[in-house]
Write a protein that holds these residues in place. Structure first.
Motif, PDB file in Angstrom:
ATOM      1  N   LEU A  33       0.921  -1.232   0.100  1.00  0.00           N
ATOM      2  CA  LEU A  33      -0.093  -0.122   0.072  1.00  0.00           C
ATOM      3  C   LEU A  33       0.774   1.200  -0.033  1.00  0.00           C
ATOM      4  N   ILE A  34       1.925   1.329   0.967  1.00  0.00           N
ATOM      5  CA  ILE A  34       2.852   2.585   1.179  1.00  0.00           C
ATOM      6  C   ILE A  34       3.346   2.703  -0.378  1.00  0.00           C
ATOM      7  N   GLU A  35       4.006   1.477  -0.934  1.00  0.00           N
ATOM      8  CA  GLU A  35       4.555   1.871  -2.359  1.00  0.00           C
ATOM      9  C   GLU A  35       3.624   2.305  -3.345  1.00  0.00           C
ATOM     10  N   ASP A  36       2.292   1.911  -3.403  1.00  0.00           N
ATOM     11  CA  ASP A  36       1.410   2.460  -4.117  1.00  0.00           C
ATOM     12  C   ASP A  36       1.210   3.866  -4.022  1.00  0.00           C
ATOM     13  N   LEU A  37       0.908   4.351  -2.535  1.00  0.00           N
ATOM     14  CA  LEU A  37       0.899   5.565  -2.386  1.00  0.00           C
ATOM     15  C   LEU A  37       2.129   6.608  -2.843  1.00  0.00           C
ATOM     16  N   LEU A  38       3.289   5.990  -2.594  1.00  0.00           N
ATOM     17  CA  LEU A  38       4.614   6.826  -3.082  1.00  0.00           C
ATOM     18  C   LEU A  38       4.436   6.888  -4.358  1.00  0.00           C
ATOM     19  N   ASP A  39       4.038   5.823  -5.218  1.00  0.00           N
ATOM     20  CA  ASP A  39       3.983   6.031  -6.788  1.00  0.00           C
ATOM     21  C   ASP A  39       3.045   7.262  -7.118  1.00  0.00           C
ATOM     22  N   ASN A  40       1.573   7.258  -6.510  1.00  0.00           N
ATOM     23  CA  ASN A  40       0.956   8.199  -6.710  1.00  0.00           C
ATOM     24  C   ASN A  40       1.454   9.720  -6.607  1.00  0.00           C
ATOM     25  N   ALA A  41       2.318   9.663  -5.283  1.00  0.00           N
ATOM     26  CA  ALA A  41       2.904  10.972  -5.021  1.00  0.00           C
ATOM     27  C   ALA A  41       3.645  11.292  -6.126  1.00  0.00           C
ATOM     28  N   ALA A  42       4.534  10.395  -6.661  1.00  0.00           N
ATOM     29  CA  ALA A  42       5.501  10.911  -7.773  1.00  0.00           C
ATOM     30  C   ALA A  42       5.134  11.478  -8.998  1.00  0.00           C
ATOM     31  N   ARG A  43       3.563  10.501  -9.221  1.00  0.00           N
ATOM     32  CA  ARG A  43       2.775  11.107 -10.365  1.00  0.00           C
ATOM     33  C   ARG A  43       2.399  12.334 -10.136  1.00  0.00           C
ATOM     34  N   ALA A  44       1.674  12.734  -8.843  1.00  0.00           N
ATOM     35  CA  ALA A  44       1.328  13.913  -8.683  1.00  0.00           C
ATOM     36  C   ALA A  44       2.392  15.094  -8.832  1.00  0.00           C
ATOM     37  N   ALA A  45       3.455  14.904  -8.467  1.00  0.00           N
ATOM     38  CA  ALA A  45       4.640  15.778  -8.846  1.00  0.00           C
ATOM     39  C   ALA A  45       5.298  15.934 -10.084  1.00  0.00           C
ATOM     40  N   PRO A  96       6.321  10.526 -12.917  1.00  0.00           N
ATOM     41  CA  PRO A  96       5.869   9.060 -12.630  1.00  0.00           C
ATOM     42  C   PRO A  96       7.042   8.163 -12.455  1.00  0.00           C
ATOM     43  N   PRO A  97       6.918   7.134 -11.681  1.00  0.00           N
ATOM     44  CA  PRO A  97       7.982   6.166 -11.458  1.00  0.00           C
ATOM     45  C   PRO A  97       8.393   5.430 -12.979  1.00  0.00           C
ATOM     46  N   ALA A  98       9.624   5.341 -13.047  1.00  0.00           N
ATOM     47  CA  ALA A  98      10.027   4.595 -14.067  1.00  0.00           C
ATOM     48  C   ALA A  98       9.628   3.052 -14.266  1.00  0.00           C
ATOM     49  N   ARG A  99       9.495   2.599 -12.801  1.00  0.00           N
ATOM     50  CA  ARG A  99       9.231   1.174 -12.519  1.00  0.00           C
ATOM     51  C   ARG A  99       7.886   1.269 -11.715  1.00  0.00           C
TER      52      ARG A  99
END
Length: 150
Positions: free
Chosen positions: A108-120, A123-126
């Motif tokens: 869940l936390i990794e999915d949250l951090l992916d969303n944060a990266a997208r919002a910034a 987007p995560p490379a992987r």
């Protein structure tokens, strides 16, 4: 601890509820806007906001009735976001945490951090991928009728 390099991440801390991966996990629901005293949680996980420094840090204390005594924190650190869980499982959670809850929490936390990266705008490379164990736990939960566990 989970850390993700995301430049200019300070603005993301206060968007926690918005960035929560509710499309894949139970929604994060608070009884008022993010701030000290806000009660809520996601799924069976209940907690209360015990500290909030806007744009910097938010801390939640677990409701001890869930079997976890401690806190979890999301904070902006130089160059990124960090999530830290500090807690001690009690009762049945001493078994549930190492077998299931920990793995679901981490995904869940990794999915949250992916969303944060997208919002910034980065987007995560992987994007994070769920482990076979997390997929199995979620499949078992779905068969029991829990569409999105933890």
């Amino acid at each position: 601890m989970h850390t993700r390099p995301i430049p200019d991440s300070a603005a993301l801390v206060d968007r926690l509820v918005e960035l929560w991966p509710s499309d894949r996990w139970p929604a994060l629901v608070l009884d008022r806007p993010l701030g000290v005293g806000a009660d809520g949680g996601h799924g069976f996980v209940r907690y209360r906001c015990t500290a909030h420094v806007p744009g910097r840090r938010v801390e939640f204390a677990f409701d001890p009735t869930i079997g976890m005594v401690g806190t979890h924190v999301l904070e902006a650190v130089p160059g990124g976001l960090r999530h830290t869980l500090t807690g001690r499982p009690r009762g049945l959670m001493r078994l549930a945490w190492p077998l299931a809850v920990r793995w679901l929490h981490d995904a869940l936390i990794e999915d949250l951090l992916d969303n944060a990266a997208r919002a910034a705008g980065r987007p995560p490379a992987r994007p994070a991928r769920w482990s076979a164990w997390v997929r199995l736990l979620r499949t078992a939960a779905a068969r029991r009728g829990d569409r999105r566990p933890a």
